[in-house]
Design a protein around this motif. Structure first.
Motif, PDB file in Angstrom:
ATOM      1  N   ALA A 122       0.832  -1.226  -0.053  1.00 51.60           N
ATOM      2  CA  ALA A 122       0.008   0.067   0.042  1.00 51.60           C
ATOM      3  C   ALA A 122       0.735   1.372   0.075  1.00 51.60           C
ATOM      4  CB  ALA A 122      -0.901   0.151   1.195  1.00 51.60           C
ATOM      5  N   GLU A 123       1.972   1.104   0.954  1.00 51.46           N
ATOM      6  CA  GLU A 123       2.850   2.342   0.752  1.00 51.46           C
ATOM      7  C   GLU A 123       3.519   2.681  -0.705  1.00 51.46           C
ATOM      8  OE1 GLU A 123       3.033  -0.188   3.076  1.00 51.46           O
ATOM      9  OE2 GLU A 123       1.970   0.903   4.452  1.00 51.46           O
ATOM     10  N   LEU A 124       3.904   1.525  -1.247  1.00 50.89           N
ATOM     11  CA  LEU A 124       4.496   1.818  -2.516  1.00 50.89           C
ATOM     12  C   LEU A 124       3.475   2.176  -3.566  1.00 50.89           C
ATOM     13  CD1 LEU A 124       6.849   1.055  -4.727  1.00 50.89           C
ATOM     14  CD2 LEU A 124       5.480  -0.780  -5.243  1.00 50.89           C
ATOM     15  N   LEU A 125       2.278   1.842  -3.545  1.00 50.64           N
ATOM     16  CA  LEU A 125       1.186   2.481  -4.430  1.00 50.64           C
ATOM     17  C   LEU A 125       0.806   3.760  -4.084  1.00 50.64           C
ATOM     18  CD1 LEU A 125      -1.221  -0.848  -4.615  1.00 50.64           C
ATOM     19  CD2 LEU A 125       0.462   0.125  -6.402  1.00 50.64           C
ATOM     20  N   LYS A 126       0.849   4.419  -3.156  1.00 51.14           N
ATOM     21  CA  LYS A 126       0.808   5.650  -2.796  1.00 51.14           C
ATOM     22  C   LYS A 126       1.742   6.654  -3.410  1.00 51.14           C
ATOM     23  CE  LYS A 126      -1.296   4.792   1.670  1.00 51.14           C
ATOM     24  NZ  LYS A 126      -1.132   4.955   3.321  1.00 51.14           N
ATOM     25  N   GLU A 127       3.004   6.212  -3.748  1.00 47.98           N
ATOM     26  CA  GLU A 127       3.981   6.891  -4.384  1.00 47.98           C
ATOM     27  C   GLU A 127       3.524   7.139  -5.995  1.00 47.98           C
ATOM     28  OE1 GLU A 127       8.068   6.026  -4.166  1.00 47.98           O
ATOM     29  OE2 GLU A 127       7.601   5.292  -2.313  1.00 47.98           O
ATOM     30  N   PHE A 128       2.378   6.658  -6.521  1.00 52.68           N
ATOM     31  CA  PHE A 128       1.943   6.702  -7.777  1.00 52.68           C
ATOM     32  C   PHE A 128       0.862   7.274  -8.385  1.00 52.68           C
ATOM     33  CE2 PHE A 128       5.626   3.531  -7.450  1.00 52.68           C
ATOM     34  CZ  PHE A 128       6.415   3.991  -8.449  1.00 52.68           C
ATOM     35  N   ASP A 129       0.459   7.911  -9.371  1.00 51.06           N
ATOM     36  CA  ASP A 129      -0.532   8.555  -9.830  1.00 51.06           C
ATOM     37  C   ASP A 129      -1.210   7.322 -10.700  1.00 51.06           C
ATOM     38  OD1 ASP A 129      -0.093  11.044  -8.526  1.00 51.06           O
ATOM     39  OD2 ASP A 129       1.285  11.314 -10.288  1.00 51.06           O
ATOM     40  N   LEU A 130      -0.620   6.552 -11.494  1.00 55.84           N
ATOM     41  CA  LEU A 130      -1.063   5.778 -12.216  1.00 55.84           C
ATOM     42  C   LEU A 130      -0.147   4.319 -12.349  1.00 55.84           C
ATOM     43  CD1 LEU A 130      -2.729   4.900 -14.979  1.00 55.84           C
ATOM     44  CD2 LEU A 130      -0.800   6.127 -16.355  1.00 55.84           C
ATOM     45  N   THR A 153      -2.884 -11.235  -3.056  1.00 60.32           N
ATOM     46  CA  THR A 153      -2.636 -10.218  -2.419  1.00 60.32           C
ATOM     47  C   THR A 153      -2.299  -8.677  -3.019  1.00 60.32           C
ATOM     48  OG1 THR A 153      -1.762 -11.398  -0.671  1.00 60.32           O
ATOM     49  CG2 THR A 153      -1.143  -9.144  -0.518  1.00 60.32           C
ATOM     50  N   ASP A 154      -1.493  -8.892  -4.205  1.00 54.92           N
ATOM     51  CA  ASP A 154      -1.239  -7.655  -5.154  1.00 54.92           C
ATOM     52  C   ASP A 154      -2.361  -7.166  -5.793  1.00 54.92           C
ATOM     53  OD1 ASP A 154       1.540  -8.222  -4.444  1.00 54.92           O
ATOM     54  OD2 ASP A 154       1.660  -9.051  -6.469  1.00 54.92           O
ATOM     55  N   GLN A 155      -3.412  -7.979  -6.256  1.00 58.84           N
ATOM     56  CA  GLN A 155      -4.874  -7.840  -6.786  1.00 58.84           C
ATOM     57  C   GLN A 155      -5.362  -7.158  -5.834  1.00 58.84           C
ATOM     58  OE1 GLN A 155      -6.766 -10.864  -8.850  1.00 58.84           O
ATOM     59  NE2 GLN A 155      -4.899 -11.536  -9.754  1.00 58.84           N
ATOM     60  N   ALA A 156      -5.678  -7.427  -4.491  1.00 56.35           N
ATOM     61  CA  ALA A 156      -6.381  -6.936  -3.370  1.00 56.35           C
ATOM     62  C   ALA A 156      -5.852  -5.236  -3.088  1.00 56.35           C
ATOM     63  CB  ALA A 156      -6.753  -7.624  -2.068  1.00 56.35           C
ATOM     64  N   LEU A 157      -4.413  -5.329  -3.111  1.00 56.12           N
ATOM     65  CA  LEU A 157      -3.907  -3.921  -2.711  1.00 56.12           C
ATOM     66  C   LEU A 157      -4.169  -2.999  -3.950  1.00 56.12           C
ATOM     67  CD1 LEU A 157      -0.667  -5.151  -1.058  1.00 56.12           C
ATOM     68  CD2 LEU A 157      -2.395  -3.626  -0.003  1.00 56.12           C
ATOM     69  N   LEU A 158      -4.051  -3.558  -5.127  1.00 55.84           N
ATOM     70  CA  LEU A 158      -4.284  -2.778  -6.328  1.00 55.84           C
ATOM     71  C   LEU A 158      -5.714  -2.220  -6.544  1.00 55.84           C
ATOM     72  CD1 LEU A 158      -2.323  -4.035  -9.124  1.00 55.84           C
ATOM     73  CD2 LEU A 158      -2.249  -1.802  -8.597  1.00 55.84           C
ATOM     74  N   GLU A 159      -6.682  -3.263  -6.093  1.00 56.64           N
ATOM     75  CA  GLU A 159      -8.092  -2.826  -6.219  1.00 56.64           C
ATOM     76  C   GLU A 159      -8.447  -1.761  -5.436  1.00 56.64           C
ATOM     77  OE1 GLU A 159     -12.518  -4.706  -6.111  1.00 56.64           O
ATOM     78  OE2 GLU A 159     -10.762  -6.006  -5.544  1.00 56.64           O
ATOM     79  N   LYS A 160      -8.153  -1.991  -4.069  1.00 55.65           N
ATOM     80  CA  LYS A 160      -8.130  -1.044  -3.042  1.00 55.65           C
ATOM     81  C   LYS A 160      -7.606   0.449  -3.392  1.00 55.65           C
ATOM     82  CE  LYS A 160      -7.411   0.050   2.047  1.00 55.65           C
ATOM     83  NZ  LYS A 160      -7.220  -0.580   3.347  1.00 55.65           N
TER      84      LYS A 160
END
Length: 117
Positions: free
Chosen positions: A57-65, A77-84
């Motif tokens: 989740a922390e990694l994904l917060k660094e990105f816009d797209l 787990t990756d899919q669930a994090l991406l979906e959220k």
């Protein structure tokens, strides 16, 4: 400029051109390509390098797209994090391989359209 994360199971000419296009226009790109079951090759343009081995989740917060290209190896787990993250505003561009159309991500509904010329 956008902060873009590209994830792919294998390299393709299309994703290479897309990555280069985004970098040329000043966007920051981090790209992860799977080279074996647990090993990845990473590339960075217009940004410093970071660890892309695990999606968090922390990694994904660094990105816009996030661009998923030929990405058949995402864990549940990756899919669930991406979906959220996408439900919280993260952009997602999904460039599926043919086999991925049989099991769309995030319960997307696919529609067939007549060919356009």
């Amino acid at each position: 400029s956008l902060q873009v994360l590209m994830l792919q199971s294998y390299p393709s000419a299309e994703t290479r051109y897309l990555k280069n296009f985004l970098i040329e226009y000043g966007h920051a790109v981090a790209m992860r390509t799977q080279v074996s079951k647990t090993n990845y090759r990473t590339e960075f343009g217009n940004r410093s390098s970071i660890n892309l081995n695990r999606i968090t989740a922390e990694l994904l917060k660094e990105f816009d797209l996030v661009i998923l290209a030929n990405e058949t190896a995402l864990t549940k787990t990756d899919q669930a994090l991406l979906e959220k993250a996408t439900r919280s505003g993260l952009g997602l561009l999904w460039l599926p391989a043919a086999e991925e159309l049989q099991k769309p991500l995030f319960e997307f509904e696919l529609s067939n359209f007549a060919d356009d010329t």
